[in-house]
Enzyme design. Structure first.
Site, mmCIF file in Angstrom:
data_model
loop_
_atom_site.group_PDB
_atom_site.id
_atom_site.type_symbol
_atom_site.label_atom_id
_atom_site.label_comp_id
_atom_site.label_asym_id
_atom_site.label_seq_id
_atom_site.Cartn_x
_atom_site.Cartn_y
_atom_site.Cartn_z
ATOM 1 N N ARG A 146 36.798 51.287 40.263
ATOM 2 C CA ARG A 146 37.167 50.973 41.633
ATOM 3 C C ARG A 146 38.694 50.940 41.606
ATOM 4 O O ARG A 146 39.294 51.924 41.190
ATOM 5 C CB ARG A 146 36.511 49.684 42.134
ATOM 6 C CG ARG A 146 36.409 49.675 43.667
ATOM 7 C CD ARG A 146 35.736 48.431 44.226
ATOM 8 N NE ARG A 146 36.584 47.251 44.118
ATOM 9 C CZ ARG A 146 36.201 46.034 44.517
ATOM 10 N NH1 ARG A 146 35.001 45.846 45.041
ATOM 11 N NH2 ARG A 146 37.020 45.004 44.405
ATOM 12 N N LYS A 149 35.471 35.326 51.103
ATOM 13 C CA LYS A 149 35.095 36.434 51.992
ATOM 14 C C LYS A 149 33.633 36.416 52.410
ATOM 15 O O LYS A 149 33.290 36.893 53.471
ATOM 16 C CB LYS A 149 35.446 37.767 51.351
ATOM 17 C CG LYS A 149 34.615 38.108 50.138
ATOM 18 C CD LYS A 149 35.088 39.417 49.518
ATOM 19 C CE LYS A 149 34.265 39.767 48.315
ATOM 20 N NZ LYS A 149 35.037 40.387 47.246
HETATM 21 C C1 PLP Z 1 34.943 39.712 46.137
HETATM 22 C C2 PLP Z 1 35.886 39.788 45.039
HETATM 23 C C3 PLP Z 1 35.837 38.845 44.003
HETATM 24 C C4 PLP Z 1 34.777 37.769 43.916
HETATM 25 O O1 PLP Z 1 33.585 38.316 43.389
HETATM 26 P P1 PLP Z 1 32.274 37.406 43.128
HETATM 27 O O2 PLP Z 1 31.346 38.318 42.441
HETATM 28 O O3 PLP Z 1 31.780 36.969 44.461
HETATM 29 O O4 PLP Z 1 32.694 36.266 42.283
HETATM 30 C C5 PLP Z 1 36.787 38.929 43.005
HETATM 31 N N1 PLP Z 1 37.734 39.904 43.013
HETATM 32 C C6 PLP Z 1 37.808 40.836 43.988
HETATM 33 C C7 PLP Z 1 38.867 41.872 43.925
HETATM 34 C C8 PLP Z 1 36.882 40.808 45.038
HETATM 35 O O5 PLP Z 1 36.966 41.735 46.004
#
Ligand code: PLP
Length: 352
Positions: free
Chosen positions: A128, A35
């Site tokens: 969350r 993302k």
């Molecule tokens: C963005 C996201 C991740 C990845 O997180 P990082 O800190 O970039 O490794 C993992 N799980 C969810 C649900 C996310 O939204």
């Protein structure tokens, strides 16, 4: 063209490979999270070459861009009701916490003759997404009755909203609940997903609870650091992504504006310290492209002193480099800085 975000595919692949090796020793697979670079397909491919098991993104629009890449895909954000048709089409797994959404996903999957795989999210304190542990039994009891979906595992997300650090206590609870639910409801618990880049420090210290077999990793691969404490990870690059902007003006000017001070372009009342005359450069890049608090010049002697929508002002008085109009200034990015640059349509994405 500038401003540009340069994405170094070899460095991205290398970072993924090292994290994969680290995880493999503990029987943990990684999902490469795309993302933060808007799922650029070439960058996503670099993650796969480095050994990511699947690709994961929070936006279905991004997973659509990856549809021609032959690997399994995961939707990370709990789905909206309005997108269930796309979810079952473009993702193989999705993370979920609402029964009403699971019902719609099941109906959408059945319409196209598919079974959609779901990971049930648990909230272990970060507040969350996720089902509260007290309610998980009842939740799964209802979810297993829904046709068109299959529960393939459980997951948790930490260090996002509440800043809660993953540890043996919260992650052991995830493993325990996953096993209990698996046995009670006869599930094929393929995935127990212990979080994001903030869980990597536990792996390094061999403290990740046994049973956790998956992590969803974005930032650590992209920027070369874990995110529980912000530590650099040995052997990983921190410059797989570099932001470059071009200097459009370079002049000696005072450090304090002349005239009565009102508001700046964003309604703030600026304050200035008199440092005498300054060598000031203007880079053609502004708040439409970046947040100057989330980027850092390669050249330590440059100070970022302000930005409006389209201009960034740099104090280059102390720099040892002899900058000229037309030169590019290079910046490291933080997570937020990368997100901003990647999502700005004005920042050119250059693969190198
Ligand atoms: C963005 C996201 C991740 C990845 O997180 P990082 O800190 O970039 O490794 C993992 N799980 C969810 C649900 C996310 O939204």
């Amino acid at each position: 063209m500038y401003p540009r975000l340069e994405i170094n595919l070899k460095k991205l692949e290398h970072n993924t490979r090292l994290i994969r090796q680290m995880c493999e020793r503990h029987n943990v697979k990684i999902w490469g999270v795309t993302k933060c670079f808007c799922a650029n397909p070439m960058a996503a491919m670099a993650m796969l070459k480095g050994g990511a098991d699947m690709l994961a993104d929070s936006r279905i629009e991004n997973l659509k861009k990856l549809k021609d890449i032959p690997c399994k895909k995961v939707l990370l954000r709990i789905p909206m009701h309005c997108e269930v048709n796309d979810v079952v089409l473009y993702s193989d797994y999705s993370q979920n916490s609402e029964l009403s959404t699971l019902k719609l996903l099941g109906e959408a999957a059945q319409k196209i003759g598919k079974i959609h795989n779901v990971i049930i999210m648990l909230d272990l304190g970060d507040l969350r997404e996720g089902v509260w542990p007290d309610n998980i039994d009842e939740f799964v009891g209802e979810a297993v009755k829904i046709k068109g979906i299959e529960i393939k595992g459980f997951g948790v997300n930490l260090t996002c909203y509440g800043g809660v650090i993953p540890d043996e206590i919260n992650l052991s609870k995830l493993v325990e609940i996953s096993k209990d639910m698996g046995e009670k409801y006869n599930l094929d618990v393929e995935i127990i997903s212990g979080g994001n880049s903030s869980s990597l420090y536990l792996l390094k210290e061999s403290r990740l609870p046994k049973g956790i077999n998956n992590l969803r990793v974005g930032e650590a691969i992209l920027l070369g650091r874990e995110t529980a404490f912000g530590e650099r990870l040995d052997g990983l690059y921190d410059d797989a992504f570099v932001l470059k902007a071009q200097i459009v003006e370079l002049k000696e000017k005072p450090s304090v504006p002349i005239g009565n001070i009102g508001m700046d372009a964003f309604g703030g009342k600026p304050v200035f310290e008199d440092k005498g005359m300054m060598k000031r450069a203007i880079a053609a890049m502004g708040r439409q492209d970046i947040d100057i608090n989330l980027i850092r010049p390669f050249d330590d002697d440059i100070k970022l002193i302000g930005a409006s929508s389209d201009h960034t002002i740099l104090d280059i008085t102390n720099s040892k480099k002899n900058y000229k109009v037309g030169d590019a200034v290079e910046f490291y990015l933080d997570y937020g800085g990368l997100l901003k640059a990647a999502t700005s349509e004005y920042v050119h994405k250059i693969l190198i």
